[in-house]
Design a protein around this motif. Structure first.
Motif, PDB file in Angstrom:
ATOM      1  N   SER A 163       1.131  -0.998   0.022  1.00  0.00           N
ATOM      2  CA  SER A 163      -0.106  -0.010  -0.015  1.00  0.00           C
ATOM      3  C   SER A 163       0.984   1.295   0.042  1.00  0.00           C
ATOM      4  N   LEU A 164       0.226   2.366  -0.538  1.00  0.00           N
ATOM      5  CA  LEU A 164       0.862   3.745  -0.331  1.00  0.00           C
ATOM      6  C   LEU A 164      -0.103   4.674  -0.124  1.00  0.00           C
ATOM      7  N   ASN A 165       0.094   5.888   0.385  1.00  0.00           N
ATOM      8  CA  ASN A 165      -0.978   6.877   0.447  1.00  0.00           C
ATOM      9  C   ASN A 165      -0.151   8.240  -0.214  1.00  0.00           C
ATOM     10  N   LEU A 166      -0.919   8.504  -1.471  1.00  0.00           N
ATOM     11  CA  LEU A 166      -0.370   9.880  -1.756  1.00  0.00           C
ATOM     12  C   LEU A 166      -1.293  11.232  -1.228  1.00  0.00           C
ATOM     13  N   SER A 167      -0.530  12.065  -1.124  1.00  0.00           N
ATOM     14  CA  SER A 167      -1.017  13.347  -0.830  1.00  0.00           C
ATOM     15  C   SER A 167      -1.108  14.525  -1.742  1.00  0.00           C
ATOM     16  N   CYS A 168      -1.909  15.387  -1.878  1.00  0.00           N
ATOM     17  CA  CYS A 168      -1.877  16.456  -2.927  1.00  0.00           C
ATOM     18  C   CYS A 168      -2.171  17.801  -1.914  1.00  0.00           C
ATOM     19  N   ALA A 169      -1.191  18.573  -1.643  1.00  0.00           N
ATOM     20  CA  ALA A 169      -1.575  19.879  -1.039  1.00  0.00           C
ATOM     21  C   ALA A 169      -1.643  20.929  -1.993  1.00  0.00           C
ATOM     22  N   ALA A 170      -2.868  21.772  -1.593  1.00  0.00           N
ATOM     23  CA  ALA A 170      -3.111  22.777  -2.629  1.00  0.00           C
ATOM     24  C   ALA A 170      -3.007  24.268  -1.921  1.00  0.00           C
ATOM     25  N   SER A 171      -2.464  25.431  -2.630  1.00  0.00           N
ATOM     26  CA  SER A 171      -2.283  26.530  -2.139  1.00  0.00           C
ATOM     27  C   SER A 171      -3.559  27.519  -2.706  1.00  0.00           C
ATOM     28  N   GLY A 172      -3.760  28.515  -2.012  1.00  0.00           N
ATOM     29  CA  GLY A 172      -5.272  29.290  -2.447  1.00  0.00           C
ATOM     30  C   GLY A 172      -6.388  28.825  -1.958  1.00  0.00           C
ATOM     31  N   SER A 173      -7.283  30.012  -1.953  1.00  0.00           N
ATOM     32  CA  SER A 173      -8.376  30.000  -1.108  1.00  0.00           C
ATOM     33  C   SER A 173      -9.490  29.302  -1.902  1.00  0.00           C
ATOM     34  N   THR A 174      -9.290  28.872  -3.153  1.00  0.00           N
ATOM     35  CA  THR A 174     -10.472  28.479  -3.999  1.00  0.00           C
ATOM     36  C   THR A 174     -10.576  27.012  -3.876  1.00  0.00           C
ATOM     37  N   PHE A 175      -9.674  26.088  -3.108  1.00  0.00           N
ATOM     38  CA  PHE A 175      -9.337  24.619  -3.422  1.00  0.00           C
ATOM     39  C   PHE A 175     -10.815  24.068  -3.413  1.00  0.00           C
ATOM     40  N   SER A 176     -11.643  24.533  -2.386  1.00  0.00           N
ATOM     41  CA  SER A 176     -12.826  23.679  -2.096  1.00  0.00           C
ATOM     42  C   SER A 176     -13.884  23.994  -3.333  1.00  0.00           C
ATOM     43  N   TYR A 177     -13.683  24.539  -4.282  1.00  0.00           N
ATOM     44  CA  TYR A 177     -14.574  25.181  -5.327  1.00  0.00           C
ATOM     45  C   TYR A 177     -14.240  23.993  -6.475  1.00  0.00           C
ATOM     46  N   TYR A 178     -13.333  23.179  -6.349  1.00  0.00           N
ATOM     47  CA  TYR A 178     -12.920  22.089  -7.555  1.00  0.00           C
ATOM     48  C   TYR A 178     -13.107  20.783  -6.958  1.00  0.00           C
ATOM     49  N   ALA A 179     -13.514  19.959  -8.018  1.00  0.00           N
ATOM     50  CA  ALA A 179     -13.405  18.623  -8.015  1.00  0.00           C
ATOM     51  C   ALA A 179     -11.685  18.311  -8.136  1.00  0.00           C
ATOM     52  N   MET A 180     -11.505  17.241  -7.400  1.00  0.00           N
ATOM     53  CA  MET A 180     -10.002  16.944  -7.569  1.00  0.00           C
ATOM     54  C   MET A 180      -9.869  15.507  -8.095  1.00  0.00           C
ATOM     55  N   GLY A 181      -9.081  15.478  -8.961  1.00  0.00           N
ATOM     56  CA  GLY A 181      -8.726  14.240  -9.829  1.00  0.00           C
ATOM     57  C   GLY A 181      -7.470  13.607  -9.462  1.00  0.00           C
ATOM     58  N   TRP A 182      -7.162  12.226  -9.647  1.00  0.00           N
ATOM     59  CA  TRP A 182      -6.048  11.700  -9.963  1.00  0.00           C
ATOM     60  C   TRP A 182      -5.812  10.902 -11.261  1.00  0.00           C
ATOM     61  N   PHE A 183      -4.693  11.288 -11.880  1.00  0.00           N
ATOM     62  CA  PHE A 183      -4.252  10.380 -13.172  1.00  0.00           C
ATOM     63  C   PHE A 183      -3.029   9.878 -12.882  1.00  0.00           C
ATOM     64  N   ARG A 184      -2.848   9.266 -13.813  1.00  0.00           N
ATOM     65  CA  ARG A 184      -1.324   8.478 -13.930  1.00  0.00           C
ATOM     66  C   ARG A 184      -0.836   8.300 -15.245  1.00  0.00           C
ATOM     67  N   GLN A 185       0.591   8.213 -15.444  1.00  0.00           N
ATOM     68  CA  GLN A 185       0.850   7.969 -16.619  1.00  0.00           C
ATOM     69  C   GLN A 185       2.198   6.956 -16.635  1.00  0.00           C
ATOM     70  N   ALA A 186       1.991   6.065 -17.296  1.00  0.00           N
ATOM     71  CA  ALA A 186       3.135   4.836 -17.166  1.00  0.00           C
ATOM     72  C   ALA A 186       3.955   5.253 -18.591  1.00  0.00           C
ATOM     73  N   PRO A 187       5.395   4.604 -18.338  1.00  0.00           N
ATOM     74  CA  PRO A 187       6.304   4.931 -19.487  1.00  0.00           C
ATOM     75  C   PRO A 187       5.626   4.457 -20.727  1.00  0.00           C
ATOM     76  N   GLY A 188       5.875   5.243 -21.850  1.00  0.00           N
ATOM     77  CA  GLY A 188       5.365   4.942 -22.994  1.00  0.00           C
ATOM     78  C   GLY A 188       3.881   4.933 -23.229  1.00  0.00           C
ATOM     79  N   LYS A 189       3.092   5.581 -22.326  1.00  0.00           N
ATOM     80  CA  LYS A 189       1.679   5.526 -22.439  1.00  0.00           C
ATOM     81  C   LYS A 189       1.066   6.821 -21.967  1.00  0.00           C
ATOM     82  N   GLY A 190      -0.029   7.089 -22.471  1.00  0.00           N
ATOM     83  CA  GLY A 190      -0.781   8.279 -22.399  1.00  0.00           C
ATOM     84  C   GLY A 190      -1.369   8.489 -20.880  1.00  0.00           C
ATOM     85  N   ARG A 191      -1.831   9.544 -20.512  1.00  0.00           N
ATOM     86  CA  ARG A 191      -2.258   9.822 -19.122  1.00  0.00           C
ATOM     87  C   ARG A 191      -3.581   9.220 -19.056  1.00  0.00           C
ATOM     88  N   GLU A 192      -3.585   8.442 -17.933  1.00  0.00           N
ATOM     89  CA  GLU A 192      -4.781   7.742 -17.413  1.00  0.00           C
ATOM     90  C   GLU A 192      -5.509   8.202 -16.237  1.00  0.00           C
TER      91      GLU A 192
END
Length: 120
Positions: free
Chosen positions: A16-45
């Motif tokens: 297991s791993l836990n990734l975190s994403c820290a945001a700056s700015g007061s508008t963070f709560s306005y946005y949906a937050m997505g996670w994407f990944r990109q493996a070598p030689g492949k497109g963003r997924e």
């Protein structure tokens, strides 16, 4: 919005791993937050996303049941808990802020990415 991911690393399959994403700015709560990944030689997924309130989430079929996204709007953070990791999960993982959905084009703000490596 500026986004900074952390928590990547190397783990054996089944771990297991836990990734975190820290945001700056007061508008963070306005946005949906997505996670994407990109493996070598492949497109963003698309991996998963969480609505601005945290009340809705959905995931790619490839990670459903193994990965969980959560957010804390008071702390301007979003997390990706990854369990039962597989070698095919190896990729650079990115968090992004934007509209709720699976299309990367709907997200206007991106972090720099963090590497996740899963060995068999």
């Amino acid at each position: 919005v500026q986004l900074v991911e952390s928590g990547g690393g190397s783990v054996q399959a089944g771990g297991s791993l836990n990734l975190s994403c820290a945001a700056s700015g007061s508008t963070f709560s306005y946005y949906a937050m997505g996670w994407f990944r990109q493996a070598p030689g492949k497109g963003r997924e698309f991996v998963g996303t969480i609505s601005w309130s945290g009340g809705s989430t959905f995931y790619a079929d490839s990670v459903k049941g193994r990965f969980t996204i959560s957010r804390n709007n008071a702390k301007n953070t979003v997390s990706l808990q990854m369990n039962s990791l597989k070698p095919e999960d190896t990729a650079v993982y990115y968090c992004a802020a934007g509209a709720y959905g699976a299309d990367a084009a709907e997200y206007g703000y991106w972090g720099q990415g963090t590497q996740v490596t899963v060995s068999s």
